[in-house]
Design a protein around this motif. Structure first.
Motif, PDB file in Angstrom:
ATOM      1  N   VAL A 126     -45.541   1.690  64.471  1.00 27.75           N
ATOM      2  CA  VAL A 126     -44.105   1.986  64.387  1.00 27.75           C
ATOM      3  C   VAL A 126     -43.797   3.284  65.116  1.00 27.75           C
ATOM      4  O   VAL A 126     -42.853   3.375  65.903  1.00 27.75           O
ATOM      5  CB  VAL A 126     -43.671   2.060  62.901  1.00 27.75           C
ATOM      6  CG1 VAL A 126     -42.311   2.720  62.785  1.00 27.75           C
ATOM      7  CG2 VAL A 126     -43.621   0.676  62.308  1.00 27.75           C
ATOM      8  N   VAL A 127     -44.643   4.288  64.878  1.00 28.48           N
ATOM      9  CA  VAL A 127     -44.437   5.568  65.568  1.00 28.48           C
ATOM     10  C   VAL A 127     -44.581   5.378  67.073  1.00 28.48           C
ATOM     11  O   VAL A 127     -43.795   5.905  67.872  1.00 28.48           O
ATOM     12  CB  VAL A 127     -45.435   6.623  65.056  1.00 28.48           C
ATOM     13  CG1 VAL A 127     -45.285   7.911  65.829  1.00 28.48           C
ATOM     14  CG2 VAL A 127     -45.219   6.869  63.583  1.00 28.48           C
ATOM     15  N   LEU A 128     -45.576   4.604  67.449  1.00 33.24           N
ATOM     16  CA  LEU A 128     -45.832   4.362  68.871  1.00 33.24           C
ATOM     17  C   LEU A 128     -44.644   3.659  69.516  1.00 33.24           C
ATOM     18  O   LEU A 128     -44.304   3.905  70.678  1.00 33.24           O
ATOM     19  CB  LEU A 128     -47.112   3.524  69.008  1.00 33.24           C
ATOM     20  CG  LEU A 128     -47.471   2.937  70.357  1.00 33.24           C
ATOM     21  CD1 LEU A 128     -47.633   4.047  71.374  1.00 33.24           C
ATOM     22  CD2 LEU A 128     -48.764   2.157  70.261  1.00 33.24           C
ATOM     23  N   THR A 129     -44.003   2.774  68.768  1.00 32.17           N
ATOM     24  CA  THR A 129     -42.903   2.005  69.336  1.00 32.17           C
ATOM     25  C   THR A 129     -41.668   2.869  69.557  1.00 32.17           C
ATOM     26  O   THR A 129     -40.869   2.595  70.441  1.00 32.17           O
ATOM     27  CB  THR A 129     -42.555   0.842  68.388  1.00 32.17           C
ATOM     28  OG1 THR A 129     -43.755   0.136  68.111  1.00 32.17           O
ATOM     29  CG2 THR A 129     -41.558  -0.103  69.007  1.00 32.17           C
ATOM     30  N   TYR A 130     -41.544   3.933  68.742  1.00 37.41           N
ATOM     31  CA  TYR A 130     -40.336   4.750  68.843  1.00 37.41           C
ATOM     32  C   TYR A 130     -40.302   5.447  70.196  1.00 37.41           C
ATOM     33  O   TYR A 130     -41.197   6.200  70.554  1.00 37.41           O
ATOM     34  CB  TYR A 130     -40.310   5.786  67.718  1.00 37.41           C
ATOM     35  CG  TYR A 130     -39.008   6.525  67.647  1.00 37.41           C
ATOM     36  CD1 TYR A 130     -37.835   5.835  67.373  1.00 37.41           C
ATOM     37  CD2 TYR A 130     -38.943   7.884  67.867  1.00 37.41           C
ATOM     38  CE1 TYR A 130     -36.632   6.499  67.324  1.00 37.41           C
ATOM     39  CE2 TYR A 130     -37.745   8.549  67.810  1.00 37.41           C
ATOM     40  CZ  TYR A 130     -36.590   7.853  67.544  1.00 37.41           C
ATOM     41  OH  TYR A 130     -35.391   8.500  67.503  1.00 37.41           O
ATOM     42  N   GLY A 131     -39.244   5.216  70.957  1.00 36.10           N
ATOM     43  CA  GLY A 131     -39.156   5.773  72.306  1.00 36.10           C
ATOM     44  C   GLY A 131     -39.496   4.709  73.319  1.00 36.10           C
ATOM     45  O   GLY A 131     -38.758   4.462  74.277  1.00 36.10           O
ATOM     46  N   GLN A 132     -40.609   4.055  73.057  1.00 36.58           N
ATOM     47  CA  GLN A 132     -41.027   2.953  73.921  1.00 36.58           C
ATOM     48  C   GLN A 132     -39.989   1.826  73.885  1.00 36.58           C
ATOM     49  O   GLN A 132     -39.746   1.161  74.885  1.00 36.58           O
ATOM     50  CB  GLN A 132     -42.388   2.455  73.416  1.00 36.58           C
ATOM     51  CG  GLN A 132     -42.961   1.272  74.143  1.00 36.58           C
ATOM     52  CD  GLN A 132     -43.576   1.690  75.452  1.00 36.58           C
ATOM     53  OE1 GLN A 132     -43.590   2.857  75.789  1.00 36.58           O
ATOM     54  NE2 GLN A 132     -44.072   0.710  76.202  1.00 36.58           N
ATOM     55  N   ASP A 133     -39.359   1.629  72.717  1.00 35.17           N
ATOM     56  CA  ASP A 133     -38.391   0.534  72.584  1.00 35.17           C
ATOM     57  C   ASP A 133     -37.233   0.699  73.567  1.00 35.17           C
ATOM     58  O   ASP A 133     -36.813  -0.245  74.213  1.00 35.17           O
ATOM     59  CB  ASP A 133     -37.888   0.448  71.133  1.00 35.17           C
ATOM     60  CG  ASP A 133     -37.408   1.783  70.608  1.00 35.17           C
ATOM     61  OD1 ASP A 133     -37.541   2.784  71.343  1.00 35.17           O
ATOM     62  OD2 ASP A 133     -36.909   1.833  69.469  1.00 35.17           O
ATOM     63  N   ARG A 134     -36.715   1.934  73.694  1.00 35.03           N
ATOM     64  CA  ARG A 134     -35.588   2.164  74.603  1.00 35.03           C
ATOM     65  C   ARG A 134     -36.038   1.990  76.045  1.00 35.03           C
ATOM     66  O   ARG A 134     -35.342   1.391  76.847  1.00 35.03           O
ATOM     67  CB  ARG A 134     -35.055   3.574  74.414  1.00 35.03           C
ATOM     68  CG  ARG A 134     -34.315   3.757  73.129  1.00 35.03           C
ATOM     69  CD  ARG A 134     -32.873   4.199  73.379  1.00 35.03           C
ATOM     70  NE  ARG A 134     -32.087   4.065  72.149  1.00 35.03           N
ATOM     71  CZ  ARG A 134     -32.222   4.896  71.111  1.00 35.03           C
ATOM     72  NH1 ARG A 134     -33.098   5.872  71.166  1.00 35.03           N
ATOM     73  NH2 ARG A 134     -31.488   4.724  70.027  1.00 35.03           N
ATOM     74  N   LYS A 135     -37.228   2.529  76.332  1.00 37.60           N
ATOM     75  CA  LYS A 135     -37.702   2.488  77.716  1.00 37.60           C
ATOM     76  C   LYS A 135     -37.858   1.050  78.204  1.00 37.60           C
ATOM     77  O   LYS A 135     -37.473   0.723  79.309  1.00 37.60           O
ATOM     78  CB  LYS A 135     -39.047   3.221  77.821  1.00 37.60           C
ATOM     79  CG  LYS A 135     -39.508   3.439  79.245  1.00 37.60           C
ATOM     80  CD  LYS A 135     -40.860   4.103  79.300  1.00 37.60           C
ATOM     81  CE  LYS A 135     -41.948   3.055  79.333  1.00 37.60           C
ATOM     82  NZ  LYS A 135     -43.282   3.623  79.183  1.00 37.60           N
ATOM     83  N   GLU A 136     -38.400   0.221  77.329  1.00 36.42           N
ATOM     84  CA  GLU A 136     -38.670  -1.152  77.751  1.00 36.42           C
ATOM     85  C   GLU A 136     -37.521  -2.098  77.404  1.00 36.42           C
ATOM     86  O   GLU A 136     -37.617  -3.286  77.655  1.00 36.42           O
ATOM     87  CB  GLU A 136     -39.953  -1.662  77.077  1.00 36.42           C
ATOM     88  CG  GLU A 136     -41.213  -0.980  77.586  1.00 36.42           C
ATOM     89  CD  GLU A 136     -41.606  -1.431  78.977  1.00 36.42           C
ATOM     90  OE1 GLU A 136     -40.947  -2.330  79.515  1.00 36.42           O
ATOM     91  OE2 GLU A 136     -42.563  -0.867  79.528  1.00 36.42           O
ATOM     92  N   GLY A 137     -36.466  -1.583  76.805  1.00 37.85           N
ATOM     93  CA  GLY A 137     -35.352  -2.447  76.416  1.00 37.85           C
ATOM     94  C   GLY A 137     -35.708  -3.413  75.308  1.00 37.85           C
ATOM     95  O   GLY A 137     -35.214  -4.544  75.270  1.00 37.85           O
ATOM     96  N   LEU A 138     -36.588  -2.989  74.415  1.00 31.60           N
ATOM     97  CA  LEU A 138     -36.951  -3.857  73.294  1.00 31.60           C
ATOM     98  C   LEU A 138     -35.823  -3.835  72.273  1.00 31.60           C
ATOM     99  O   LEU A 138     -35.121  -2.837  72.111  1.00 31.60           O
ATOM    100  CB  LEU A 138     -38.235  -3.368  72.630  1.00 31.60           C
ATOM    101  CG  LEU A 138     -39.427  -3.154  73.544  1.00 31.60           C
ATOM    102  CD1 LEU A 138     -40.606  -2.622  72.743  1.00 31.60           C
ATOM    103  CD2 LEU A 138     -39.817  -4.448  74.218  1.00 31.60           C
TER     104      LEU A 138
END
Lengths: 516, 492
Positions: B99-111
């Protein structure tokens, strides 16, 4: 009998403490950082001197032990100890380190990139080396043995020459093959120990009590004995590190590509880890198998002596020449260890130290020349002795030590080896003896091509002689060269009791069972 | 043992209810996370906070109730003892890191913000799968987990590779699930039970075992080998690892592998490695062969890769091989479950960390990070470079890192069980693996950047993940005593 002390742990981990401080230092200047490194190595040398003075040479057992629980469930503990066999190697490491820094001091114009990281890795390297020589626990030994690889990998790979990546990967993989098979052998020993005693323990003292079956009645019996495989697995790991012919090919590459100080550590200390391993583990733990295969190792050792000498003779790259000379000189140690003679075994231990001094010093000389003239090609030197007399003198002293001239330390090592080996295999020693002659040929050839003869260069006005730091390093080495050469007892006296017990036990074991 | 007797649940004691609370919290947290994620502007943040809070609560609850008595529900179908509770805690931990890893990554990849809920759903599936000894229940848990993962893999909606990966994984995974169901059915038909303990009991007490059992077992085994990604059932691994968003890849490589492997271990213990049953020895040999093939294939093919995620995908096949070696020795030896669990836990940590570092350097919709792109990045970003070094050394099993302790334990247990040939294969292929792990380091530190170097994205979540994983990897590599004692305690 056993004395407990935390001194050894201080010795092992003090470089690490300095390594932690480095990133927080404000300065990025190469010179200031080197002074810091020099302080670190001197602190270590002082600790080592205290250890030396506290070590009781009359006792052959491990002393100054330090024991902490680490992984008690698996029988693994932090256990370091010192005996007469590890003592000289520890002292070698401690005294060579400051000299290595002094002898490779960068001049003002040369900028080392990422100086801080460079020093951190060199500090970690020292921790690994001390740890390997002082471990009294099999797991800990393997741990440090492997840890040494990591800083060396980066030292060669980042700060090395043109072919550095090839060299460093080759170095790492080569060592890894050997050490992973050694790991399997360690598992086997631990398992056997557990089956016999019911207690999980990785302590070398416990494992040394194990008896592994060995049957030399026929070839198939030999190869179905567990001791054979255990011995071969350990021996492979160690002879790769030595390096013994035909496992030596990583060495010239690694040496030539490594930065000078890396080469000095590699030649002076890292190679000794291999012979130390043979002496500490492969021979005493598996004596019958070692005795059975002794001839193979002796022959390979002698082949290495002669082959290394011939290769050295053919080189035009000065650094490669010294690298091959290492192959040649390390061959003597293998010959001495596997001859199972008291004199030769003692000689092998002396030779480890002596080679550390002479090869380390020669690599420094190569470094001096490269720093000043930016070449290592022997044909591009010539007639330098007039411009750099001090360098010529130091080079000569180290050359004499390398060719084992009586009165120099090399003689103290090589002569007992040949003497001892002669009693079991005179023919081999005849060949090994020619190695001494070839050794003189290439070493003197190198000296002649660099220092004597007509000069081929016209930029010698810029060439300056040794500076103060370099002079100190060379004087210190010269003191060791002649000191050991004339008064070996003073330097190695504290090892006598350990060596005596070690060799007696070893010969006793093979004497009762072995038939060659 | 008729399952109907236990449905519907008549009444639950306080203790039994308490043991179910983590699962309920997870389920409700996931639903709330879906709801708050719909916020137009700050949906991602809300969903992140919700799922993060849920997982923290769950973890705290599980840790504080760890000392409770063992609970069995549904007549032994769901077991909450110290072992299943601890491996569930580990699964929660991986989900939390993901979950922590996904935070930030979600916006970058448009998840979509739903990814957080999906992590929670999949995690509850894992916990169910880890806690059950019932084949049908296991199938349901596996589906809960897998369906969430399929969606997560295909979540990069503008990337064709992600769609490809999702499709591949879904179809092949569906096939594997079907095989598992069919296999379980046949096993039920021939032994009269879905319950693992009764199956084992049936095998030992009957001399005549129906051939259908072996057919069912073969199907079951293949489906599980597929899930753990062992060669030759690895066809999906590389493409899915590459196509999935990198945070999902990390989560998959860590948590899914962890769960599937422990489930496989449990199943095989009572279906394959049953003493004195004729015919099963062939299955044991098969696992031996799959282990060897996975190690050799995975490591050698990884050498040829020039892309990081793909390389790690093949290396994960090799790691499956090492774990199968552990599984095999567990069957014939004694103490291997302990070392396998250690290995899985350590591997999962380094895996999450490694993919976190990769996600920091990847551009949006990029298929994979090539080795050329990371040239010189270790010098530019020393902390990340050193972290990745730690993870790779850990995977290669080099001292100082937890991976070494894991490998040491696994291989020493195998040698202690007398399985030396497979260990020799394992260490020799480890040398091969050292080569390609080192090559990454060579690019990171020793080569100059040329061409198009990767751009560094400042993502808080991934950076924190990388640092925390690196510290834990070092910590467990230097001082693993507590962890070893803990694992020893729960496996006894």
């Amino acid at each position: 009998m056993q004395t407990t002390s935390t001194l050894l742990s201080w010795l092992i981990f003090s470089p690490l403490i300095f390594a932690v401080i480095i990133p927080f230092l404000k300065t990025t200047s190469s010179c200031t950082l080197r002074w810091f490194a020099l302080v670190q190595t001197i602190v270590n040398a002082v600790i080592a001197s205290v250890i030396y003075s506290q070590f009781d040479g009359a006792i052959s057992e491990a002393q100054l032990t330090h024991f902490l629980f680490w992984l008690p469930d698996w029988g693994i503990n932090y256990h370091v100890a010192l005996d007469g066999i590890s003592l000289p190697l520890v002292m070698l490491t401690a005294y060579v380190s400051p000299l290595a820094f002094l002898g490779t001091w960068p001049s003002k114009e040369t900028v080392t990139k990422y100086e801080k990281a460079f020093l951190v890795l060199l500090f970690c390297l020292q921790t690994g080396m001390y740890g390997t020589f002082l471990s009294a626990d099999m797991f800990l030994f393997y741990f440090f043995w492997e840890v040494v690889l990591i800083p060396m990998f980066f030292l060669i790979g980042i700060w090395g020459g043109k072919e550095r990546i090839y060299a460093t990967v080759k170095f790492f993989i080569y060592t890894m093959v050997g050490s992973l098979l050694m790991l399997v052998a360690i598992f086997w020993m631990l398992k056997t120990n557990y089956e016999v005693t019911g207690i999980a323990s990785a302590s070398m003292a416990d494992l040394a009590k194990l008896q592994f079956g060995f049957d030399s009645s026929s070839l198939s019996a030999v190869f179905s004995s567990p001791q054979t495989w255990l011995f071969l697995a350990f021996a492979l790991a160690f002879v790769i590190k030595v390096p013994m012919f035909p496992f030596h090919t990583w060495l010239p590459d690694a040496h030539v590509q490594a930065p000078t100080i890396g080469s000095v550590f590699l030649a002076a200390v890292l190679l000794k880890m291999g012979t130390y391993g043979l002496m500490r583990i492969a021979l005493p733990f598996f004596p019958e198998a070692a005795f059975y295969f002794a001839n193979v190792f002796k022959v390979l050792g002698v082949v290495g002596i002669i082959y290394g000498a011939f290769c050295a003779l053919a080189q035009t790259d000065f650094k490669k020449l010294v690298a091959y000379s290492s192959v040649s000189h390390m061959g003597y140690i293998v010959l001495g260890l596997f001859s199972f003679q008291k004199v030769a075994i003692a000689g092998s231990l002396y030779q480890m130290i002596n080679h550390g001094i002479s090869a380390g010093g020669l690599f420094m000389i190569v470094g001096f020349l490269y720093e000043r003239l930016h070449t290592r090609n022997l044909e591009e030197f010539g007639g330098l002795s007039k411009t750099v007399p001090l360098m010529a003198i130091s080079f000569m002293i180290l050359t004499l030590s390398s060719v084992a001239l009586p009165g120099s330390n090399g003689f103290v090592g090589e002569f007992p080896i040949l003497l001892g080996a002669f009693q079991t295999s005179p023919w081999l020693v005849l060949f090994a003896g020619t190695g001494v002659i070839f050794g003189a040929v290439y070493a003197l050839k190198a000296f002649q091509m660099v220092m004597l003869g007509p000069s081929t260069r016209n930029d010698l006005d810029h060439l300056h002689d040794l500076n103060k730091k370099e002079i100190i390093a060379m004087i210190a080495l010269a003191v060791f060269v002649f000191g050991i050469g004339f008064f070996p007892k003073t330097f190695f006296g504290k090892s006598d009791a350990s060596l005596e017990t070690y060799a007696t036990k070893l010969i006793e074991k093979v004497g009762s069972n072995g038939n060659q | 043992m008729e399952i109907n007797n236990y449905f519907p649940l008549t009444s639950l004691s306080a203790l039994e209810l308490n043991s179910l609370i983590p699962l309920m919290v997870m389920a409700f947290g996931a639903i709330f996370s879906l709801l708050v994620g719909t916020d137009k502007n700050r949906g991602h943040d809300w969903a992140f906070a919700m799922s993060f809070g849920t997982l923290v609560l769950t973890l705290l609850h599980s840790v504080f109730n760890f000392a409770n008595h063992d609970v069995t529900l549904l007549g032994g179908t769901l077991v909450f003892n110290s072992f299943t509770k601890s491996i569930s805690i580990m699964a929660y931990l991986f989900a939390l890191i993901a979950v922590v890893l996904t935070y930030g990554q979600d916006r970058k990849e448009g998840l979509l913000s739903e990814i957080y809920a999906l992590i929670l759903f999949s995690c509850s599936g894992m916990v169910l799968m880890l806690s059950t000894t019932h084949l049908l229940f296991m199938f349901i848990a596996l589906e809960i987990m897998s369906l969430a993962i399929y969606v997560m893999v295909a979540m990069r909606r503008t990337s064709q590779y992600s769609a490809e990966a999702g499709m591949k994984y879904f179809i092949l995974g569906g096939l594997a699930s079907a095989l598992m169901l069919y296999g379980s059915g046949l096993i039920f038909g021939s032994t009269g039970s879905f319950e693992l303990t009764s199956i084992a009991h049936h095998l030992t007490s009957n001399t005549n075992i129906s051939p259908l059992y072996f057919v069912g077992l073969a199907l079951l085994m293949v489906s599980l080998l597929f899930k753990v990604g062992a060669a030759p059932f690895h066809g999906w691994v590389a493409d899915v690892y590459q196509g999935a968003p990198t945070n999902v890849t990390g989560y998959m490589g860590a948590a899914v592998k962890f769960t599937a492997f422990l489930a496989f271990a449990r199943i095989s213990q009572s279906t394959i490695f049953v003493k004195n049953v004729e015919g099963l020895v062939w299955f044991q040999h098969f696992i031996w062969i799959v282990a060897a093939v996975s190690m050799i294939y995975g490591n050698f093919v990884a050498i040829a890769q020039t892309e990081l995620k793909r390389m790690l995908a093949f290396s994960t096949i090799a790691h499956t091989g090492y774990l199968l070696l552990g599984l095999y020795t567990m069957g014939i030896g004694t103490q291997s479950l302990e070392t396998m669990l250690l290995y899985l836990f350590f591997y999962a940590l380094s895996n999450l960390g490694a993919f976190a570092v990769i996600s920091l350097f990847e551009n949006q919709n990029q298929k994979d990070l090539t080795l050329d792109q990371i040239a010189g990045q270790g010098i530019k970003h020393p902390v990340l470079g050193i972290s990745l070094t730690i993870f790779l050394f850990s995977m290669a099993g080099i001292p100082l890192t937890s991976g070494f302790i894991g490998k040491y334990g696994l291989f020493s247990a195998a040698v202690a069980a007398g399985e030396i040939p497979l260990v020799v294969i394992a260490v020799l292929t480890s040398v091969v693996s050292v080569y390609y792990y080192l090559r990454v380091l060579v690019y990171l530190f020793m080569k100059e950047a040329d061409g198009k170097p990767a751009t560094f994205h400042k993502l808080k979540g991934a950076s924190i993940t990388a640092l925390v994983s690196a510290l834990m990897t070092l910590q467990f590599g230097l001082f693993p005593k507590m962890m070893i004692q803990f694992v020893k305690m729960i496996t006894q």
